[in-house]
Design an enzyme around this catalytic site. Structure first.
Site, PDB file in Angstrom:
ATOM      1  N   ALA A 252     -45.315 -57.525  44.979  1.00  0.00           N
ATOM      2  CA  ALA A 252     -45.217 -57.340  43.525  1.00  0.00           C
ATOM      3  C   ALA A 252     -46.375 -58.070  42.863  1.00  0.00           C
ATOM      4  O   ALA A 252     -47.093 -58.842  43.500  1.00  0.00           O
ATOM      5  CB  ALA A 252     -43.879 -57.885  43.032  1.00  0.00           C
ATOM      6  N   LYS A 253     -46.525 -57.841  41.545  1.00  0.00           N
ATOM      7  CA  LYS A 253     -47.656 -58.415  40.806  1.00  0.00           C
ATOM      8  C   LYS A 253     -47.708 -59.942  40.892  1.00  0.00           C
ATOM      9  O   LYS A 253     -48.771 -60.536  40.808  1.00  0.00           O
ATOM     10  CB  LYS A 253     -47.586 -57.977  39.341  1.00  0.00           C
ATOM     11  CG  LYS A 253     -48.054 -56.545  39.137  1.00  0.00           C
ATOM     12  CD  LYS A 253     -48.357 -56.278  37.676  1.00  0.00           C
ATOM     13  CE  LYS A 253     -48.888 -54.853  37.513  1.00  0.00           C
ATOM     14  NZ  LYS A 253     -48.080 -54.042  36.646  1.00  0.00           N
ATOM     15  N   ARG A 254     -46.527 -60.571  41.047  1.00  0.00           N
ATOM     16  CA  ARG A 254     -46.546 -62.046  41.085  1.00  0.00           C
ATOM     17  C   ARG A 254     -47.289 -62.572  42.323  1.00  0.00           C
ATOM     18  O   ARG A 254     -47.703 -63.716  42.368  1.00  0.00           O
ATOM     19  CB  ARG A 254     -45.124 -62.614  41.044  1.00  0.00           C
ATOM     20  CG  ARG A 254     -44.302 -62.336  42.277  1.00  0.00           C
ATOM     21  CD  ARG A 254     -42.930 -63.011  42.207  1.00  0.00           C
ATOM     22  NE  ARG A 254     -42.143 -62.679  43.379  1.00  0.00           N
ATOM     23  CZ  ARG A 254     -41.500 -61.544  43.562  1.00  0.00           C
ATOM     24  NH1 ARG A 254     -41.537 -60.607  42.623  1.00  0.00           N
ATOM     25  NH2 ARG A 254     -40.802 -61.322  44.661  1.00  0.00           N
TER      26      ARG A 254
END
Length: 481
Positions: A252-254
């Site tokens: 994910a983007k994190r």
């Protein structure tokens, strides 16, 4: 062996996620490693999720990583059109045929009713319209009542299919919903259009993420209901990201950039991204890690795809990027580095080959160049204790003497070139009867104003140019006075 045909069928809903790109790459490699065709199809049946310009992103990304399709919306081919919204008249007849044969049915349930079911905690659809009488169906159709067409899934038994990676998978039919085939807006659903198009386009191998494993029985039932031969399924393992606590979860983007364009913006080369994602779920026969696209085609085989989730490791990606940079030709390196050199030096001509030499071995990304060379643009403020270095045996007493001697020698140089500066400084250290480092540490500190620099004192002096270099050394000397 029959001709292998694979397809990559992205939805134009925004960026190209690395998971999507890996699916496209593996579909390409599956076909090309067996001398087959790779087809591009745009799946735009979900009109609400379409993003303007996203089709261009798909073309641009595939072009940059070198995945050339044999057939597609832009190149054409014998099974076009290759955009689902341009094939709408293709799907309904098959759905109507299934209704006639009792393998599908008209569902007149309103959106409100379905939402109520959901609110009451009912997962999926309760098959309310599955057994409506012919008369009732006729009456509702005559009245113009909006409807969808749903697949009639068997209520008992199970469905088994064979996957090239995960082996035999069996799902109980009672777990499978009566999926919608044709929506109320006359568009087919993704699942239905997929099956029809794959069959009509002679797709032999369907490559997709393992999140589709549980919906594969729906596809299987459709193939059986229509009396068609099923393709070979190749489901790919999940791509995970590493969390701060060391655990992993779905990428994910994190975790960092997850789209192709984001990674390119971060400074990764397109061919590096391709090479790296090829190894997320596929293992070559030997320990080779760096592959060109052609080498991937030559080495790829489906039986070496893993079931285990693959972890997207940004440190490993950095390593790959650095290896690619080291292996570049001089011309290619200079072309990629030059925009960043200009950012630091403007239009002033410099001995670029000196910069190329000192940077190539230590870069992991070209965009690091301005940060590494920032001291050339402006001398940073630095404390005098930078001149103290145990290893080089420099201190606040001998550093001024070293700088004085260096300035005197450099002022007399006939030309300002690396070889000339190098020879003069080495001779000076011998004359002063000190180690090279004892002379060069204070020179480098005064010239750069920072403890860590790419390249040593001689390279930095060369790149600064005579006037700026001497000004900085004199300024350093006056700081020590």
């Amino acid at each position: 062996m029959s001709n292998v045909r694979t397809r990559f069928a992205p939805s134009p809903t925004g960026f190209m996620h690395v998971g999507n790109l890996r699916t496209g790459l593996y579909a390409y490699l599956t076909a090309k490693s067996q001398g087959g065709q790779f087809v591009l199809r745009i799946e735009d049946t979900d009109q609400e999720r379409l993003v303007e310009g996203a089709v261009d992103v798909i073309y641009r990304t595939l072009g940059r990583v070198g995945l050339e399709h044999d057939e597609g919306p832009d190149t054409g081919g014998p099974y076009g059109p290759y955009v689902q919204s341009q094939r709408l008249e293709t799907y309904r007849p098959y759905a109507e045929q299934l209704v006639k044969e009792g393998k599908a049915y008209y569902c007149f349930c309103t959106k409100e009713r379905l939402e109520q079911l959901h609110e009451q905690g009912f997962g999926g659809y309760d098959r309310h319209c599955r057994d409506l009488s012919q008369e009732e169906v006729g009456r509702l159709l005559d009245a113009g009542t909006p409807y969808v067409i749903r697949q009639k899934v068997p209520l008992t038994g199970s469905t088994t299919f064979q996957d090239a990676v995960f082996g035999e998978i069996t799902i109980e039919n009672k777990e499978i919903e009566d999926q919608v085939l044709i929506k109320a807006d006359d568009y087919p659903t993704y699942n239905f259009a997929n099956v029809i198009d794959d069959h009509l386009m002679n797709i032999t191998h369907v490559v997709r993420g393992c999140e589709y494993l549980t919906s594969t029985p729906k596809y299987q039932m459709l193939y059986e209901a229509l009396g068609w031969e099923q393709p070979t399924y190749i489901h790919l393992p999940l791509i995970m990201g590493r969390n701060e606590d060391g655990s992993t979860s779905k990428l994910a983007k994190r975790h960092g950039s997850t789209s192709f364009e984001g990674l390119v913006e971060d400074g990764y080369l397109p061919e590096v991204i391709t090479n790296y994602i090829a190894l997320l779920g596929w293992a070559p026969k030997d320990n080779q890690e760096v592959f060109s696209l052609q080498e991937l085609v030559e080495n790829f085989s489906v039986d070496r795809i893993s079931k285990s989730p693959a972890v997207f490791d940004y440190d490993k990606l950095n390593w790959f990027n650095g290896e690619y940079i080291k292996a570049m030709s001089d011309e290619e390196f200079r072309a990629k580095a030059m925009p960043y050199y200009k950012e630091v030096f403007g239009d002033v001509e410099k001995p670029w080959e000196v910069l190329d030499t000192i940077l190539r071995a230590r870069l992991t990304k070209f965009k690091e160049i301005p940060g590494l060379l920032g001291f050339f643009k402006e001398l940073p403020d630095y404390p005098t204790d930078f001149f103290v270095n145990k290893k080089s045996k420099t201190n606040l007493e001998n550093s001024p003497k070293m700088l004085e001697a260096a300035i005197e020698t450099l002022e007399q140089l006939p030309v300002w070139e690396l070889e000339v500066i190098h020879e003069a400084m080495i001779n000076l250290a011998q004359k002063l009867e000190v180690k090279n480092g004892t002379l060069l540490w204070p020179v480098r500190i005064a010239a750069a104003g920072t403890l860590v620099t790419p390249g040593g004192a001689m390279e930095i002096l060369t790149l600064l140019g005579r006037e700026e270099a001497l000004d900085r050394l004199r300024a350093g000397l006056s700081e020590l006075a």
